[in-house]
Design a protein around this motif. Sequence first.
Motif, PDB file in Angstrom:
ATOM      1  N   ASN A   2       0.863  -1.255   0.141  1.00  0.00           N
ATOM      2  CA  ASN A   2      -0.085  -0.052   0.035  1.00  0.00           C
ATOM      3  C   ASN A   2       0.792   1.209   0.115  1.00  0.00           C
ATOM      4  OD1 ASN A   2       0.603   0.943   2.689  1.00  0.00           O
ATOM      5  ND2 ASN A   2      -0.808  -0.600   3.472  1.00  0.00           N
ATOM      6  N   LEU A   3       0.556   2.384  -0.355  1.00  0.00           N
ATOM      7  CA  LEU A   3       1.105   3.690  -0.337  1.00  0.00           C
ATOM      8  C   LEU A   3       1.654   4.119   0.835  1.00  0.00           C
ATOM      9  CD1 LEU A   3       1.788   6.176  -1.838  1.00  0.00           C
ATOM     10  CD2 LEU A   3      -0.261   7.293  -1.255  1.00  0.00           C
ATOM     11  N   GLN A   4       1.087   3.914   2.100  1.00  0.00           N
ATOM     12  CA  GLN A   4       1.737   4.215   3.330  1.00  0.00           C
ATOM     13  C   GLN A   4       3.028   3.502   3.530  1.00  0.00           C
ATOM     14  OE1 GLN A   4      -0.909   4.631   6.612  1.00  0.00           O
ATOM     15  NE2 GLN A   4       0.774   4.793   8.105  1.00  0.00           N
ATOM     16  N   ASP A   5       2.986   2.239   3.333  1.00  0.00           N
ATOM     17  CA  ASP A   5       3.911   1.292   3.472  1.00  0.00           C
ATOM     18  C   ASP A   5       5.154   1.622   2.575  1.00  0.00           C
ATOM     19  OD1 ASP A   5       2.988  -0.205   5.458  1.00  0.00           O
ATOM     20  OD2 ASP A   5       2.213  -1.720   4.496  1.00  0.00           O
ATOM     21  N   ALA A   6       4.786   1.973   1.259  1.00  0.00           N
ATOM     22  CA  ALA A   6       5.780   2.348   0.219  1.00  0.00           C
ATOM     23  C   ALA A   6       6.464   3.795   0.539  1.00  0.00           C
ATOM     24  CB  ALA A   6       5.267   2.325  -1.308  1.00  0.00           C
ATOM     25  N   LEU A   7       5.665   4.649   1.099  1.00  0.00           N
ATOM     26  CA  LEU A   7       6.232   5.905   1.602  1.00  0.00           C
ATOM     27  C   LEU A   7       7.230   5.902   2.662  1.00  0.00           C
ATOM     28  CD1 LEU A   7       3.136   8.282   1.220  1.00  0.00           C
ATOM     29  CD2 LEU A   7       5.160   8.456  -0.096  1.00  0.00           C
ATOM     30  N   PHE A   8       6.891   4.821   3.696  1.00  0.00           N
ATOM     31  CA  PHE A   8       7.658   4.835   4.949  1.00  0.00           C
ATOM     32  C   PHE A   8       8.868   4.097   4.376  1.00  0.00           C
ATOM     33  CE2 PHE A   8       9.135   2.486   8.653  1.00  0.00           C
ATOM     34  CZ  PHE A   8       9.149   3.491   9.381  1.00  0.00           C
ATOM     35  N   LEU A  37       6.863   4.045  -6.103  1.00  0.00           N
ATOM     36  CA  LEU A  37       5.727   5.184  -5.708  1.00  0.00           C
ATOM     37  C   LEU A  37       5.324   5.576  -7.189  1.00  0.00           C
ATOM     38  CD1 LEU A  37       7.981   6.876  -2.999  1.00  0.00           C
ATOM     39  CD2 LEU A  37       5.696   5.620  -2.715  1.00  0.00           C
ATOM     40  N   ARG A  38       6.201   5.802  -7.968  1.00  0.00           N
ATOM     41  CA  ARG A  38       5.797   6.421  -9.564  1.00  0.00           C
ATOM     42  C   ARG A  38       5.075   5.484 -10.309  1.00  0.00           C
ATOM     43  NH1 ARG A  38      11.340   7.922  -9.447  1.00  0.00           N
ATOM     44  NH2 ARG A  38      11.510  10.368  -9.193  1.00  0.00           N
ATOM     45  N   GLU A  39       5.347   4.175 -10.277  1.00  0.00           N
ATOM     46  CA  GLU A  39       4.630   3.396 -11.222  1.00  0.00           C
ATOM     47  C   GLU A  39       3.488   2.665 -10.584  1.00  0.00           C
ATOM     48  OE1 GLU A  39       7.222   0.635 -13.059  1.00  0.00           O
ATOM     49  OE2 GLU A  39       8.451   2.252 -13.951  1.00  0.00           O
ATOM     50  N   ASP A  40       3.578   2.236  -9.463  1.00  0.00           N
ATOM     51  CA  ASP A  40       2.411   1.480  -8.779  1.00  0.00           C
ATOM     52  C   ASP A  40       1.464   2.562  -8.090  1.00  0.00           C
ATOM     53  OD1 ASP A  40       3.898  -0.732  -9.422  1.00  0.00           O
ATOM     54  OD2 ASP A  40       4.402  -1.405  -7.507  1.00  0.00           O
ATOM     55  N   HIS A  41       1.883   3.678  -7.641  1.00  0.00           N
ATOM     56  CA  HIS A  41       0.982   4.493  -7.000  1.00  0.00           C
ATOM     57  C   HIS A  41       0.708   5.900  -7.675  1.00  0.00           C
ATOM     58  CE1 HIS A  41       0.659   1.873  -3.627  1.00  0.00           C
ATOM     59  NE2 HIS A  41       2.004   1.655  -3.464  1.00  0.00           N
ATOM     60  N   GLY A  42       1.260   5.978  -8.918  1.00  0.00           N
ATOM     61  CA  GLY A  42       1.102   7.225  -9.716  1.00  0.00           C
ATOM     62  C   GLY A  42       1.688   8.498  -9.181  1.00  0.00           C
ATOM     63  N   LEU A  43       2.536   8.386  -8.139  1.00  0.00           N
ATOM     64  CA  LEU A  43       3.202   9.770  -7.574  1.00  0.00           C
ATOM     65  C   LEU A  43       3.981  10.587  -8.534  1.00  0.00           C
ATOM     66  CD1 LEU A  43       2.055   8.494  -4.964  1.00  0.00           C
ATOM     67  CD2 LEU A  43       4.071   9.206  -3.860  1.00  0.00           C
ATOM     68  N   GLN A  44       3.739  11.901  -8.853  1.00  0.00           N
ATOM     69  CA  GLN A  44       4.388  12.706  -9.852  1.00  0.00           C
ATOM     70  C   GLN A  44       5.813  13.185  -9.193  1.00  0.00           C
ATOM     71  OE1 GLN A  44       0.853  13.713  -9.736  1.00  0.00           O
ATOM     72  NE2 GLN A  44       0.603  12.102 -11.035  1.00  0.00           N
ATOM     73  N   SER A  45       5.424  13.385  -8.019  1.00  0.00           N
ATOM     74  CA  SER A  45       6.781  13.821  -7.136  1.00  0.00           C
ATOM     75  C   SER A  45       6.692  13.683  -5.613  1.00  0.00           C
ATOM     76  CB  SER A  45       6.769  15.478  -7.336  1.00  0.00           C
ATOM     77  OG  SER A  45       5.720  16.173  -6.734  1.00  0.00           O
ATOM     78  N   PHE A  46       7.663  13.547  -4.969  1.00  0.00           N
ATOM     79  CA  PHE A  46       7.666  13.091  -3.671  1.00  0.00           C
ATOM     80  C   PHE A  46       9.028  13.721  -2.948  1.00  0.00           C
ATOM     81  CE2 PHE A  46       8.150   9.712  -6.156  1.00  0.00           C
ATOM     82  CZ  PHE A  46       9.356   9.243  -5.850  1.00  0.00           C
ATOM     83  N   ALA A  47       9.003  14.135  -1.683  1.00  0.00           N
ATOM     84  CA  ALA A  47      10.157  14.689  -0.947  1.00  0.00           C
ATOM     85  C   ALA A  47       9.797  14.703   0.587  1.00  0.00           C
ATOM     86  CB  ALA A  47      10.550  16.071  -1.483  1.00  0.00           C
TER      87      ALA A  47
END
Length: 90
Positions: A2-8, A37-47
Amino acid sequence: MNLQDALFNWLQISLVAAARPEDGAAVETREFFEVILREDHGLQSFAYEPEGDRYRIDYTAEGQSRTQRFDAELADQLLTDINSNPKYNE
């Protein structure tokens, strides 16, 4: 994942890669999570930014800005564990 786990996971390995730029495995693992983050969750940017006793991750998904916060002690634990293990510090 999931997104939260991927971000962590991305945050933890990003902290390791920033502290240990010579650690090729950490850099490769950070890149792996960036792909997720980019391919599975479609995030364009993150920091990430430290924010007191937390880390704040600002990211853009589907054209919308969003924020997620994580406890700094938990996020820093991977780096602490690596630094305390002599086999990774030769």
